[in-house]
Design a protein around this motif. Structure first.
Motif, PDB file in Angstrom:
ATOM      1  N   LEU A  21      -6.816  -2.220 -13.265  1.00 34.50           N
ATOM      2  CA  LEU A  21      -6.384  -1.898 -11.911  1.00 34.50           C
ATOM      3  C   LEU A  21      -6.360  -0.386 -11.733  1.00 34.50           C
ATOM      4  O   LEU A  21      -6.061   0.360 -12.668  1.00 34.50           O
ATOM      5  CB  LEU A  21      -4.999  -2.474 -11.619  1.00 34.50           C
ATOM      6  CG  LEU A  21      -4.864  -3.998 -11.585  1.00 34.50           C
ATOM      7  CD1 LEU A  21      -3.482  -4.390 -11.071  1.00 34.50           C
ATOM      8  CD2 LEU A  21      -5.946  -4.646 -10.744  1.00 34.50           C
ATOM      9  N   TRP A  44      -1.239  -0.625  -6.975  1.00 34.64           N
ATOM     10  CA  TRP A  44      -2.335  -0.820  -7.921  1.00 34.64           C
ATOM     11  C   TRP A  44      -3.202  -1.981  -7.450  1.00 34.64           C
ATOM     12  O   TRP A  44      -2.698  -3.030  -7.058  1.00 34.64           O
ATOM     13  CB  TRP A  44      -1.789  -1.114  -9.318  1.00 34.64           C
ATOM     14  CG  TRP A  44      -0.950  -0.012  -9.880  1.00 34.64           C
ATOM     15  CD1 TRP A  44       0.377   0.224  -9.638  1.00 34.64           C
ATOM     16  CD2 TRP A  44      -1.382   1.018 -10.760  1.00 34.64           C
ATOM     17  NE1 TRP A  44       0.797   1.334 -10.319  1.00 34.64           N
ATOM     18  CE2 TRP A  44      -0.265   1.847 -11.026  1.00 34.64           C
ATOM     19  CE3 TRP A  44      -2.599   1.330 -11.365  1.00 34.64           C
ATOM     20  CZ2 TRP A  44      -0.332   2.953 -11.857  1.00 34.64           C
ATOM     21  CZ3 TRP A  44      -2.671   2.431 -12.199  1.00 34.64           C
ATOM     22  CH2 TRP A  44      -1.551   3.233 -12.438  1.00 34.64           C
ATOM     23  N   ASP A  45      -4.517  -1.778  -7.492  1.00 37.50           N
ATOM     24  CA  ASP A  45      -5.411  -2.831  -7.025  1.00 37.50           C
ATOM     25  C   ASP A  45      -6.751  -2.722  -7.742  1.00 37.50           C
ATOM     26  O   ASP A  45      -7.013  -1.758  -8.476  1.00 37.50           O
ATOM     27  CB  ASP A  45      -5.615  -2.726  -5.512  1.00 37.50           C
ATOM     28  CG  ASP A  45      -5.919  -4.073  -4.863  1.00 37.50           C
ATOM     29  OD1 ASP A  45      -6.216  -5.028  -5.604  1.00 37.50           O
ATOM     30  OD2 ASP A  45      -5.853  -4.167  -3.627  1.00 37.50           O
ATOM     31  N   MET A 141      -3.902  -5.027 -16.704  1.00 41.31           N
ATOM     32  CA  MET A 141      -2.938  -6.010 -16.215  1.00 41.31           C
ATOM     33  C   MET A 141      -3.536  -7.403 -16.380  1.00 41.31           C
ATOM     34  O   MET A 141      -4.751  -7.569 -16.500  1.00 41.31           O
ATOM     35  CB  MET A 141      -2.618  -5.762 -14.739  1.00 41.31           C
ATOM     36  CG  MET A 141      -1.934  -4.440 -14.437  1.00 41.31           C
ATOM     37  SD  MET A 141      -0.197  -4.414 -14.907  1.00 41.31           S
ATOM     38  CE  MET A 141       0.507  -5.472 -13.632  1.00 41.31           C
ATOM     39  N   CYS A 146       0.794  -9.366 -12.982  1.00 45.04           N
ATOM     40  CA  CYS A 146       0.702  -9.081 -11.544  1.00 45.04           C
ATOM     41  C   CYS A 146       1.626  -9.993 -10.751  1.00 45.04           C
ATOM     42  O   CYS A 146       2.294  -9.557  -9.801  1.00 45.04           O
ATOM     43  CB  CYS A 146      -0.740  -9.255 -11.061  1.00 45.04           C
ATOM     44  SG  CYS A 146      -1.878  -7.961 -11.597  1.00 45.04           S
ATOM     45  N   TRP A 149       5.170  -8.797 -10.904  1.00 40.65           N
ATOM     46  CA  TRP A 149       5.399  -7.693  -9.960  1.00 40.65           C
ATOM     47  C   TRP A 149       5.597  -8.212  -8.540  1.00 40.65           C
ATOM     48  O   TRP A 149       6.431  -7.707  -7.789  1.00 40.65           O
ATOM     49  CB  TRP A 149       4.204  -6.740  -9.979  1.00 40.65           C
ATOM     50  CG  TRP A 149       4.224  -5.740 -11.089  1.00 40.65           C
ATOM     51  CD1 TRP A 149       5.053  -5.729 -12.174  1.00 40.65           C
ATOM     52  CD2 TRP A 149       3.373  -4.602 -11.219  1.00 40.65           C
ATOM     53  NE1 TRP A 149       4.763  -4.660 -12.978  1.00 40.65           N
ATOM     54  CE2 TRP A 149       3.742  -3.947 -12.417  1.00 40.65           C
ATOM     55  CE3 TRP A 149       2.340  -4.083 -10.470  1.00 40.65           C
ATOM     56  CZ2 TRP A 149       3.103  -2.790 -12.861  1.00 40.65           C
ATOM     57  CZ3 TRP A 149       1.703  -2.931 -10.905  1.00 40.65           C
ATOM     58  CH2 TRP A 149       2.084  -2.290 -12.085  1.00 40.65           C
ATOM     59  N   VAL A 160       1.418  -4.539  -6.332  1.00 43.58           N
ATOM     60  CA  VAL A 160       0.075  -5.070  -6.541  1.00 43.58           C
ATOM     61  C   VAL A 160      -0.610  -5.203  -5.186  1.00 43.58           C
ATOM     62  O   VAL A 160      -0.032  -5.727  -4.235  1.00 43.58           O
ATOM     63  CB  VAL A 160       0.124  -6.441  -7.240  1.00 43.58           C
ATOM     64  CG1 VAL A 160      -1.271  -7.030  -7.357  1.00 43.58           C
ATOM     65  CG2 VAL A 160       0.752  -6.306  -8.614  1.00 43.58           C
TER      66      VAL A 160
END
Length: 332
Positions: A21, A44-45, A141, A146, A149, A160
């Motif tokens: 990510l 984060w992506d 991740m 994820c 999160w 995320v």
């Protein structure tokens, strides 16, 4: 017509359950002190970029396994090599750092408008060496981390982004959205929160109003605290679609639990025109609205009782506590 993005799922060569990510760039400032003073947590992506059409008929040097058999998109029309090179540069990588590529998923965005929808091509590859130094801009991740999160949100905690949720998380969950008619396009982010644009009598240039559905996966039958003004297994917000789309709304209501809460933010027709359909399909549904809103809603839209809310009330949906926030604006 739609624009396209390319999103990349890079697998960890040392742990196949992990993917890379990228820390996303914060949104631009608006030159408004109240807005600009707010500092959000890191998002984060999956790394992504715009996927442009080819300007000539040259063949890409990148081979995407499975792309030729796809009936949804023809990648030969797009400059995949340029887009992929740009994505990898964000990570400090090159195409030589990754093995074979394969088409993972093609997702067509719902037409939120007024701009064209953005459809996303997800491709997957595996790094040849997982020890590259991304200088804190990347992290490994898994879907489990994820999901943690997403479901265990804390103030100032990392977040995320929607691409990883759409690509890797939603399909693994037993969401209520899975039961919606397959012809409907919607966005589910985070899991359990569905945004579905429906044609309505809204103001131009917009054509749709977002129908919001909150149907959490874990439904609790325990009411517990009696301070809740309403409790149910699902929540639907602003059912305001045009008469021509009431059949679609009927199908949506049929997919939702009978213990349904309906919340109306204000009285405009593009937010209430479907109330009569909900009343017919589920007369046991609980309607929540401000008393000023109810005075402007006709008996033909809702003739049953309702619960008045004005802000700070708590409601219980599938075991989740939600709080009503009063946000007055000038409405004609």
């Amino acid at each position: 017509m739609a624009t396209h993005n390319l999103a990349v799922i890079l697998k960890n060569p040392s742990n196949d359950a992990e993917f890379l990510l990228l820390k996303q760039t914060p949104p631009p400032k608006f030159s408004e002190d109240q807005y600009d003073s707010y500092v959000d947590s890191d998002l984060w992506d999956l790394p992504s970029t715009l996927l442009n059409l080819q300007h000539d008929h040259s063949h890409s040097g990148i081979v995407i396994q499975g792309a030729q058999s796809s009936h949804n998109i023809d990648l030969t029309k797009f400059d995949v090599q340029l887009a992929l090179t740009g994505v990898l540069e964000k990570l400090g990588l090159t195409v030589n750092d990754v093995g074979e590529w394969s088409l993972f998923k093609y997702v067509e965005e719902a037409e939120f408008g007024p701009e064209f929808p953005v459809n996303t091509v997800f491709i997957m590859g595996k790094l040849l060496d997982g020890n590259q130094n991304c200088q804190g801009l990347c992290k490994w991740m898994s879907t489990e981390s994820c999901l943690t999160w997403l479901l265990e949100v804390k103030p100032c905690s990392d977040r995320v982004g929607p691409l990883v949720v759409v690509a890797l998380i939603n399909d693994s969950l037993q969401s209520a959205a899975r039961t919606l008619p397959p012809t409907l396009r919607y966005q589910e982010y985070p899991p359990g929160v569905v945004i579905l644009p429906m044609r309505s009598k809204t103001r131009k240039p917009f054509l749709t109003t977002n129908l919001v559905i909150f149907a959490p996966q874990q439904v609790s039958d325990t009411v517990g605290d009696c301070s809740f003004v309403a409790h149910g297994d699902a929540l639907i917000v602003d059912p305001g679609c045009r008469h021509e789309y009431h059949e679609e709304l009927k199908q949506i209501i049929a997919c939702l639990p009978e213990k349904l809460i309906v919340f109306v933010t204000h009285h405009h027709l593009d937010h209430v025109e479907g109330l009569s359909i909900i009343q017919k399909c589920n007369p046991n549904a609980t309607l929540l609205a401000h008393e000023n809103t109810m005075r402007r809603i006709g008996k033909g839209d809702w003739s049953l009782g309702y619960t008045s809310v004005s802000g700070e009330e708590d409601i219980l949906v599938g075991g989740h506590r939600l709080t009503v926030i009063f946000a007055p604006v000038f409405l004609l």
